[in-house]
Design a protein around this motif. Sequence first.
Motif, short mmCIF file in Angstrom:
data_model
loop_
_atom_site.label_atom_id
_atom_site.label_comp_id
_atom_site.label_asym_id
_atom_site.label_seq_id
_atom_site.Cartn_x
_atom_site.Cartn_y
_atom_site.Cartn_z
N PHE A 1 3.10 -44.71 1.03
CA PHE A 1 3.82 -45.32 2.15
C PHE A 1 2.84 -46.17 2.96
N VAL A 2 3.19 -47.43 3.20
CA VAL A 2 2.26 -48.34 3.86
C VAL A 2 1.93 -47.90 5.28
N ASN A 3 2.82 -47.14 5.91
CA ASN A 3 2.56 -46.66 7.27
C ASN A 3 2.21 -45.18 7.31
N GLU A 4 1.60 -44.68 6.23
CA GLU A 4 1.24 -43.27 6.17
C GLU A 4 0.39 -42.87 7.37
N ASN A 5 0.72 -41.70 7.94
CA ASN A 5 0.07 -41.13 9.13
C ASN A 5 0.43 -41.85 10.43
N ALA A 6 1.16 -42.96 10.33
CA ALA A 6 1.65 -43.63 11.54
C ALA A 6 3.14 -43.35 11.73
N GLU A 7 3.86 -43.22 10.61
CA GLU A 7 5.28 -42.89 10.63
C GLU A 7 5.55 -41.86 9.53
N PRO A 8 6.50 -40.95 9.74
CA PRO A 8 6.80 -39.96 8.69
C PRO A 8 7.52 -40.57 7.49
N GLU A 9 7.18 -40.09 6.30
CA GLU A 9 7.75 -40.61 5.07
C GLU A 9 9.19 -40.18 4.83
N ASP A 10 9.68 -39.21 5.62
CA ASP A 10 11.03 -38.71 5.34
C ASP A 10 12.11 -39.46 6.10
N HIS A 11 11.83 -40.71 6.49
CA HIS A 11 12.86 -41.59 7.05
C HIS A 11 13.88 -41.88 5.94
N ILE A 12 15.14 -41.96 6.30
CA ILE A 12 16.18 -42.18 5.30
C ILE A 12 15.93 -43.44 4.48
N ALA A 13 15.43 -44.50 5.11
CA ALA A 13 15.19 -45.75 4.37
C ALA A 13 14.10 -45.59 3.32
N ILE A 14 13.08 -44.78 3.60
CA ILE A 14 12.01 -44.56 2.64
C ILE A 14 12.52 -43.72 1.46
N GLU A 15 13.33 -42.73 1.75
CA GLU A 15 13.88 -41.92 0.67
C GLU A 15 14.81 -42.76 -0.22
N TRP B 1 15.24 -39.06 10.35
CA TRP B 1 14.16 -38.36 9.65
C TRP B 1 14.64 -36.99 9.19
N GLU B 2 14.39 -36.68 7.94
CA GLU B 2 14.85 -35.42 7.38
C GLU B 2 14.32 -34.21 8.12
N SER B 3 13.05 -34.25 8.53
CA SER B 3 12.43 -33.09 9.17
C SER B 3 13.22 -32.60 10.39
N VAL B 4 13.81 -33.54 11.13
CA VAL B 4 14.56 -33.17 12.32
C VAL B 4 15.73 -32.25 11.96
N TYR B 5 16.28 -32.41 10.78
CA TYR B 5 17.45 -31.65 10.37
C TYR B 5 17.12 -30.35 9.64
N VAL B 6 15.93 -30.22 9.11
CA VAL B 6 15.63 -29.05 8.28
C VAL B 6 14.56 -28.13 8.86
N THR B 7 13.88 -28.54 9.94
CA THR B 7 12.89 -27.67 10.56
C THR B 7 13.52 -26.89 11.70
N LYS B 8 13.01 -25.71 11.95
CA LYS B 8 13.59 -24.84 12.98
C LYS B 8 13.51 -25.46 14.37
N ASP B 9 12.39 -26.14 14.67
CA ASP B 9 12.22 -26.72 15.99
C ASP B 9 12.64 -28.18 16.06
N GLN B 10 13.23 -28.71 14.96
CA GLN B 10 13.77 -30.07 14.92
C GLN B 10 12.73 -31.12 15.33
N THR B 11 11.56 -31.03 14.73
CA THR B 11 10.49 -31.97 15.04
C THR B 11 10.17 -32.84 13.82
N LEU B 12 9.40 -33.89 14.07
CA LEU B 12 8.94 -34.77 13.00
C LEU B 12 7.79 -34.13 12.23
N TYR B 13 7.48 -34.68 11.09
CA TYR B 13 6.36 -34.26 10.25
C TYR B 13 6.47 -32.80 9.79
#
Length: 229
Positions: free
Chosen positions: A129-143, A99-111
């Motif tokens: 995204f079919v799983n919106e609000n259940a999984e983050p959209e910034d998964h590498i496969a979604i991008e 997930w992109e958020s883990v790499y670009v947020t200061k606290d390395q969290t999702l969403y």
Amino acid sequence: MEKMVQQDYCLTIEERTTIYTFLKVGFEGPLTFETLKLWKETFSLDFINVLTDGNEDLSEYFGDLKSNDLAAIEKREKEAYLATFNLLNKTGEVPAPPWESVYVTKDQTLYGDPVFQLRKQLDNFGLKFVNENAEPEDHIAIELEFMCYLNHYTWEALKTGNKDRYVKGIYTQYWLHKEHFNHWIQLFTKDILSSGTSHFYKGLATLLRDFVAEDFEYIKLLKEDLDNE
């Protein structure tokens, strides 16, 4: 639109889409027996040579795919996927969070912000995204899947002569590269390559890193052509 631009895009669209789709399938979840069988039966030697050029890990994997038991490969790669990318693996640690958020947020969290930026762009194209609000959209496969969609969107605009949609397609591909891929792909693939994962996932990481960098230069040239019109 200039004919040379249309011809250039035509020559590359199939290969770009096929490679991005291969990467997407590899990262979206554990490989299934059906996927392995499909790859073994349908991938041409020429395409395998494109994927494995300078990539020893993928070369070893495809050599294995030609000769070994698919059920055994499925089991091995499922274990490798879960151990490398899944939050619920046995160790409780994720060597390479996808997930992109883990790499670009200061606290390395999702969403983080990337999720909502991508959500806005998906909405801009009438997508969700079919799983919106259940999984983050910034998964590498979604991008990667979004890039495949944008590639087709841009090509359809060319075929129908819709300049506005073509510009939108190229600029959004540039945005996805510059504002997302460029921020985390290097870090993500470095984590994969430094983990103890399988040859397949190390090879997939190398392909992702190298192909995305090459593709960005291609899209950048198309955008610059539009900027100079």
